[in-house]
Scaffold this motif. Sequence first.
Motif, PDB file in Angstrom:
ATOM      1  N   LYS A  27       0.854  -1.354  -0.018  1.00 47.87           N
ATOM      2  CA  LYS A  27      -0.043   0.014   0.024  1.00 47.87           C
ATOM      3  C   LYS A  27       0.861   1.175  -0.010  1.00 47.87           C
ATOM      4  O   LYS A  27       0.443   2.264  -0.726  1.00 47.87           O
ATOM      5  CB  LYS A  27      -0.868   0.211   1.411  1.00 47.87           C
ATOM      6  CG  LYS A  27      -2.130  -1.064   1.121  1.00 47.87           C
ATOM      7  CD  LYS A  27      -3.185  -0.450   2.233  1.00 47.87           C
ATOM      8  CE  LYS A  27      -2.888  -1.587   3.168  1.00 47.87           C
ATOM      9  NZ  LYS A  27      -3.941  -1.349   4.443  1.00 47.87           N
ATOM     10  N   LYS A  28       1.837   1.262   0.981  1.00 48.79           N
ATOM     11  CA  LYS A  28       2.825   2.531   0.851  1.00 48.79           C
ATOM     12  C   LYS A  28       3.543   2.825  -0.203  1.00 48.79           C
ATOM     13  O   LYS A  28       3.330   3.859  -0.784  1.00 48.79           O
ATOM     14  CB  LYS A  28       3.921   2.138   1.926  1.00 48.79           C
ATOM     15  CG  LYS A  28       3.556   2.214   3.224  1.00 48.79           C
ATOM     16  CD  LYS A  28       3.028   3.644   3.688  1.00 48.79           C
ATOM     17  CE  LYS A  28       2.508   3.604   5.383  1.00 48.79           C
ATOM     18  NZ  LYS A  28       1.772   4.889   5.798  1.00 48.79           N
ATOM     19  N   LYS A  30       2.496   1.825  -3.522  1.00 52.10           N
ATOM     20  CA  LYS A  30       1.365   2.261  -4.410  1.00 52.10           C
ATOM     21  C   LYS A  30       1.003   3.744  -4.207  1.00 52.10           C
ATOM     22  O   LYS A  30       1.006   4.789  -5.346  1.00 52.10           O
ATOM     23  CB  LYS A  30       0.041   1.689  -4.563  1.00 52.10           C
ATOM     24  CG  LYS A  30       0.424   0.063  -5.160  1.00 52.10           C
ATOM     25  CD  LYS A  30      -1.024  -0.809  -5.066  1.00 52.10           C
ATOM     26  CE  LYS A  30      -1.014  -2.155  -5.719  1.00 52.10           C
ATOM     27  NZ  LYS A  30      -2.092  -2.755  -5.507  1.00 52.10           N
ATOM     28  N   ARG A  31       1.038   4.275  -2.884  1.00 54.19           N
ATOM     29  CA  ARG A  31       0.868   5.518  -2.599  1.00 54.19           C
ATOM     30  C   ARG A  31       1.808   6.699  -2.996  1.00 54.19           C
ATOM     31  O   ARG A  31       1.539   7.626  -3.525  1.00 54.19           O
ATOM     32  CB  ARG A  31       0.364   5.742  -1.135  1.00 54.19           C
ATOM     33  CG  ARG A  31      -0.893   5.007  -0.735  1.00 54.19           C
ATOM     34  CD  ARG A  31      -1.155   5.292   0.770  1.00 54.19           C
ATOM     35  NE  ARG A  31      -2.389   4.596   1.340  1.00 54.19           N
ATOM     36  CZ  ARG A  31      -2.372   3.516   2.222  1.00 54.19           C
ATOM     37  NH1 ARG A  31      -1.335   3.735   2.957  1.00 54.19           N
ATOM     38  NH2 ARG A  31      -3.259   3.035   2.546  1.00 54.19           N
ATOM     39  N   ARG A  34       2.460   7.612  -6.591  1.00 57.11           N
ATOM     40  CA  ARG A  34       1.731   8.858  -7.060  1.00 57.11           C
ATOM     41  C   ARG A  34       2.520  10.123  -6.808  1.00 57.11           C
ATOM     42  O   ARG A  34       2.150  11.192  -7.432  1.00 57.11           O
ATOM     43  CB  ARG A  34       0.348   9.181  -6.539  1.00 57.11           C
ATOM     44  CG  ARG A  34      -0.576   7.895  -6.638  1.00 57.11           C
ATOM     45  CD  ARG A  34      -2.031   8.049  -6.018  1.00 57.11           C
ATOM     46  NE  ARG A  34      -1.556   8.429  -4.501  1.00 57.11           N
ATOM     47  CZ  ARG A  34      -2.426   9.325  -3.760  1.00 57.11           C
ATOM     48  NH1 ARG A  34      -3.768   9.383  -4.042  1.00 57.11           N
ATOM     49  NH2 ARG A  34      -2.257   9.365  -2.336  1.00 57.11           N
ATOM     50  N   SER A 110       2.309   9.164   7.923  1.00 55.09           N
ATOM     51  CA  SER A 110       1.692   9.705   6.440  1.00 55.09           C
ATOM     52  C   SER A 110       0.310   9.805   6.798  1.00 55.09           C
ATOM     53  O   SER A 110      -0.606   9.102   7.186  1.00 55.09           O
ATOM     54  CB  SER A 110       1.837   8.722   5.421  1.00 55.09           C
ATOM     55  OG  SER A 110       3.274   8.316   5.333  1.00 55.09           O
ATOM     56  N   ALA A 112      -3.638  10.942   5.198  1.00 56.67           N
ATOM     57  CA  ALA A 112      -4.583  10.792   4.198  1.00 56.67           C
ATOM     58  C   ALA A 112      -4.474  11.842   3.230  1.00 56.67           C
ATOM     59  O   ALA A 112      -4.664  13.002   3.581  1.00 56.67           O
ATOM     60  CB  ALA A 112      -6.149  10.333   4.345  1.00 56.67           C
ATOM     61  N   SER A 122      -4.101  17.348   2.924  1.00 61.74           N
ATOM     62  CA  SER A 122      -3.827  16.436   3.957  1.00 61.74           C
ATOM     63  C   SER A 122      -4.446  16.074   5.015  1.00 61.74           C
ATOM     64  O   SER A 122      -4.719  17.218   5.547  1.00 61.74           O
ATOM     65  CB  SER A 122      -2.328  15.958   3.954  1.00 61.74           C
ATOM     66  OG  SER A 122      -1.695  17.069   4.930  1.00 61.74           O
TER      67      SER A 122
END
Length: 152
Positions: A27-28, A30-31, A34, A110, A112, A122
Amino acid sequence: MPLNFIPIAVKTTAHITIIGGSPEGIKKAKRLARLTDQVTFISPEIPEALRSLPFHFIERTFEAGDLKDTKILYVCTADLKENHRIKQIAENRGILTSVCDDPDYCDFVSPAVFLKDNLTISVGSDARDVRRSIRIRNRIRQLIEQGILDIT
């Protein structure tokens, strides 16, 4: 009450390392994809879902020398004891570290994030309620996309 974590923005040229192919590590990655391509991902097995990302991959277990140019570190193995060991190595080298799902071992967390053009919104919860941060971020995104919240 003072916060445990302060919100900051870090230059994307800072080299980031992710250690561990756990679900949280995936998940980290993929985030982060971006936001930057300055990431090294280290894991004994590189998940197929990540192979197309523009990262440098090292397919083996972590070695202390892997942190040579690292400025920001995410530790995401499935082994809590190993996560803490890696955190200690990073701390001794002055590397900002986030141990996934273990706020007591994090130098940072981190938030959202919602990106729109050059605007970054954020939402953080001081590592107390991640799901709430995500819900609020999603609501902000929805309001912007529906034209209810004008960000021009």
